[in-house]
Design a protein around this motif. Sequence first.
Motif, PDB file in Angstrom:
ATOM      1  N   GLU A 188      56.038   9.406  55.269  1.00 27.17           N
ATOM      2  CA  GLU A 188      55.365   8.593  54.396  1.00 27.17           C
ATOM      3  C   GLU A 188      54.127   8.055  55.382  1.00 27.17           C
ATOM      4  N   ILE A 189      52.997   8.198  55.064  1.00 24.98           N
ATOM      5  CA  ILE A 189      51.753   7.765  56.038  1.00 24.98           C
ATOM      6  C   ILE A 189      50.805   6.803  55.216  1.00 24.98           C
ATOM      7  N   ILE A 190      50.490   5.749  55.725  1.00 24.42           N
ATOM      8  CA  ILE A 190      49.815   4.665  55.057  1.00 24.42           C
ATOM      9  C   ILE A 190      48.522   4.362  56.054  1.00 24.42           C
ATOM     10  N   PRO A 191      47.538   5.104  55.547  1.00 22.08           N
ATOM     11  CA  PRO A 191      46.118   4.953  56.185  1.00 22.08           C
ATOM     12  C   PRO A 191      45.499   3.628  56.152  1.00 22.08           C
ATOM     13  N   ALA A 192      45.068   3.107  56.962  1.00 19.06           N
ATOM     14  CA  ALA A 192      44.275   1.803  56.977  1.00 19.06           C
ATOM     15  C   ALA A 192      42.900   2.000  56.108  1.00 19.06           C
ATOM     16  N   GLU A 193      42.334   3.179  55.966  1.00 22.78           N
ATOM     17  CA  GLU A 193      41.228   3.295  55.125  1.00 22.78           C
ATOM     18  C   GLU A 193      41.384   3.700  53.756  1.00 22.78           C
ATOM     19  N   GLN A 194      42.744   3.673  53.436  1.00 25.29           N
ATOM     20  CA  GLN A 194      43.219   4.202  52.351  1.00 25.29           C
ATOM     21  C   GLN A 194      42.854   5.675  51.704  1.00 25.29           C
ATOM     22  N   ARG A 195      42.552   6.450  52.723  1.00 24.40           N
ATOM     23  CA  ARG A 195      42.361   7.920  52.535  1.00 24.40           C
ATOM     24  C   ARG A 195      42.769   8.749  53.541  1.00 24.40           C
ATOM     25  N   LEU A 196      43.172   9.765  53.288  1.00 24.49           N
ATOM     26  CA  LEU A 196      43.901  10.617  54.229  1.00 24.49           C
ATOM     27  C   LEU A 196      42.686  11.522  54.852  1.00 24.49           C
ATOM     28  N   SER A 197      42.596  11.431  56.150  1.00 21.95           N
ATOM     29  CA  SER A 197      41.635  12.221  56.728  1.00 21.95           C
ATOM     30  C   SER A 197      41.682  13.802  56.760  1.00 21.95           C
ATOM     31  N   THR A 198      40.600  14.399  56.788  1.00 22.25           N
ATOM     32  CA  THR A 198      40.363  16.153  57.105  1.00 22.25           C
ATOM     33  C   THR A 198      41.385  16.277  58.283  1.00 22.25           C
ATOM     34  N   THR A 201      54.087  19.557  50.591  1.00 23.05           N
ATOM     35  CA  THR A 201      53.110  19.046  49.636  1.00 23.05           C
ATOM     36  C   THR A 201      52.897  17.631  50.185  1.00 23.05           C
ATOM     37  N   ILE A 202      51.513  17.290  49.936  1.00 21.98           N
ATOM     38  CA  ILE A 202      51.249  15.980  50.129  1.00 21.98           C
ATOM     39  C   ILE A 202      50.719  15.348  48.694  1.00 21.98           C
ATOM     40  N   VAL A 203      51.524  14.139  48.431  1.00 24.45           N
ATOM     41  CA  VAL A 203      51.371  13.514  47.199  1.00 24.45           C
ATOM     42  C   VAL A 203      50.969  11.918  47.505  1.00 24.45           C
ATOM     43  N   ARG A 204      49.675  11.830  46.675  1.00 23.30           N
ATOM     44  CA  ARG A 204      49.290  10.408  46.977  1.00 23.30           C
ATOM     45  C   ARG A 204      49.718   9.252  46.017  1.00 23.30           C
ATOM     46  N   SER A 205      49.968   8.260  46.265  1.00 22.21           N
ATOM     47  CA  SER A 205      50.475   7.048  45.340  1.00 22.21           C
ATOM     48  C   SER A 205      50.001   5.675  46.082  1.00 22.21           C
ATOM     49  N   THR A 206      50.377   4.595  45.094  1.00 24.53           N
ATOM     50  CA  THR A 206      49.994   3.291  45.507  1.00 24.53           C
ATOM     51  C   THR A 206      51.370   2.310  45.562  1.00 24.53           C
ATOM     52  N   VAL A 207      51.440   1.735  46.475  1.00 23.96           N
ATOM     53  CA  VAL A 207      52.551   0.818  46.703  1.00 23.96           C
ATOM     54  C   VAL A 207      51.909  -0.766  46.754  1.00 23.96           C
ATOM     55  N   VAL A 263      47.849   2.503  49.887  1.00 25.85           N
ATOM     56  CA  VAL A 263      47.845   3.930  49.764  1.00 25.85           C
ATOM     57  C   VAL A 263      48.650   4.797  50.534  1.00 25.85           C
ATOM     58  N   VAL A 264      49.757   5.126  49.845  1.00 24.80           N
ATOM     59  CA  VAL A 264      50.757   5.961  50.701  1.00 24.80           C
ATOM     60  C   VAL A 264      50.781   7.300  50.164  1.00 24.80           C
ATOM     61  N   TYR A 265      50.787   7.947  51.420  1.00 24.01           N
ATOM     62  CA  TYR A 265      50.717   9.612  51.189  1.00 24.01           C
ATOM     63  C   TYR A 265      52.150  10.254  51.671  1.00 24.01           C
ATOM     64  N   THR A 266      52.888  10.791  50.694  1.00 22.58           N
ATOM     65  CA  THR A 266      54.181  11.241  51.048  1.00 22.58           C
ATOM     66  C   THR A 266      54.186  12.929  51.279  1.00 22.58           C
ATOM     67  N   GLN A 281      46.406  10.256  65.819  1.00 19.39           N
ATOM     68  CA  GLN A 281      45.781   9.814  64.734  1.00 19.39           C
ATOM     69  C   GLN A 281      45.624   8.379  64.539  1.00 19.39           C
ATOM     70  N   PRO A 282      44.541   7.649  64.763  1.00 15.11           N
ATOM     71  CA  PRO A 282      44.317   6.240  64.749  1.00 15.11           C
ATOM     72  C   PRO A 282      44.557   5.630  63.235  1.00 15.11           C
ATOM     73  N   ASN A 283      44.681   4.337  63.199  1.00 18.00           N
ATOM     74  CA  ASN A 283      44.749   3.530  61.987  1.00 18.00           C
ATOM     75  C   ASN A 283      45.593   3.975  60.971  1.00 18.00           C
ATOM     76  N   ILE A 284      46.852   4.503  61.140  1.00 18.97           N
ATOM     77  CA  ILE A 284      48.032   5.013  60.207  1.00 18.97           C
ATOM     78  C   ILE A 284      49.383   4.400  60.528  1.00 18.97           C
ATOM     79  N   LYS A 285      49.965   4.263  59.629  1.00 24.61           N
ATOM     80  CA  LYS A 285      51.490   3.943  59.647  1.00 24.61           C
ATOM     81  C   LYS A 285      52.392   5.206  59.288  1.00 24.61           C
ATOM     82  N   MET A 286      53.344   5.321  59.957  1.00 25.22           N
ATOM     83  CA  MET A 286      54.147   6.567  59.614  1.00 25.22           C
ATOM     84  C   MET A 286      55.703   6.224  59.660  1.00 25.22           C
TER      85      MET A 286
END
Length: 533
Positions: free
Chosen positions: A466-476, A490-496, A500-503, A523-528
């Motif tokens: 699970e990745i939670i990016p501070a900017e609510q968008r997964l970078s390229t 697979t990368i799946v976006r959801s909100t908790v 914004v959480v990317y699984t 990678q900066p500004n993400i929680k994993m």
Amino acid sequence: MIKKISYRIVCFGWCWLAGTGMACAQEVRMAGLAENAEYTRLLREQEMLKACEDSTLSLIEQNRRLFEEGSDRERVGGEIVRLESELFDVRSKIGKVAARVTAMEQTYLIEHMDNEGEAETSVVTGERTLFDNPFFVENLSRNDRTLFGLSPRIEPEVMKINRLVSGLYDQLLTVKRQYEAAGDEETIDSLWRRSGELKEQIEQVDALMERLWLVIYDRKRDNYPVLVDQIGTLDRLQLEQLDRESRQVRRAEGWAGEQLAPLVATYPLQKQLMLDYEIAMAEALELTAARDSLATERGKYSAEKLAEEMTYRDIRFEPRSLVVYAPITKAGEGESQNYTTVADIPTLHVPKTGIYYTVQIANYATAPKSIDVFKGMTPVMSQKATNGQWRYMAGGFDTYAAASAAAALMVRGGFRATVVAYVDGKITTPAKAKALETTKSTAGGGEDNNSTASAAAGRQGRFHIEIIPAEQRLSTAIREIVKARATGTTIVRSTVGNDVVYTIGAFATRKEAEAVIGALGDQPNIKMKIVTL
């Protein structure tokens, strides 16, 4: 068989036409790109894919009629599933090609924003009258004045983006319904992957708004309050109205994480705010023609209605598996079981890979009349044998020791309980499964071998990141690392909540997931974190 061949011929024929440049039914939507080879190729590809989509839809409808008539339902049902899978693939390609076409058109539009050859609307005249005024010439750069005058020509492009998002969102709703109803692991995994692909496409299409609209909006947002202060003659009511609208936009931007297309969702309120700034400034500077033109446009514009149409709330896909990993317990007073009647006892599902144990607690020639025979035990699963008998299993385990202990408890509870073992989805003897389990354990591999549901889930490919990016968008950059280091996931976006959480998943082992986290470490500004299903 004839239907399948005819489908292939239709699609192949269109591919051949597109690849050779022969005349296809197509429309060059932007005249300035008519000589661009890639643009015209993409338009041909769109036509080819649309033909494939129409052909596939027609075949699905034909097969559904056959299914309803009851002729060879098993074969026809399988053909429908296959065609629906191909339809998804075709529509996925349509979305990607359409997004590329739109991006090329936007780039051309922005690079040729000084071109006066396009037909002018009354709003364009109004805005140009506004920005050609000496006050704006003095206080805005030429680039800003040219950029601001482009706004009316942006609106049709925004609507194109919205139509693309709407089509992808409709597909996602269909996949969600199929995912919730799916009754086998293969279908569940396939639909999970589809949901991730669709969400990623929506995100990529939404990102087209950055260059198309946000570059204009950000400059207007920075300049307009300063210009209003310099004019200095707006009345208090006008200023209060602009302040209310500004706060409304900020609130909408704060909720953007709940949207699958946040840039599209916030556009209507942002545009309304900028229009009202322009009307107020035109009125204060006594620019009657500009004010009337802009006011006419404002009178036709309903930000609330448009915002409702352009809002695409996140559709959450909870990871699910039909394989049960759980100890056997007895439901007490008020506690629930995984069944309420004999008829709704779920079917036993076993993993396609790895070792799996369950405990058989009953075997009947015909299904029992009452759930009382199971004495409140849960979870219970059913399996109809080839000889027509009904077998009932309880619990799911990843080690023989855990299954054997559970079987002993069931025997003491009055059941004729035995351990049933599966290896790679096929039934085997408990002794063989135990021996294989011991061999794997001796081989090591560093895996945590705790007899827990999470450990078992991991061995069946159920570790996720699970990745939670501070900017609510997964970078390229993150997407590229995942693509390189986690092939097949697979990368799946959801909100908790507000996040914004990317699984990302699934991984066969925790070590595989940890390796990807290690690669993402810079990678900066993400929680994993690693999670298990």
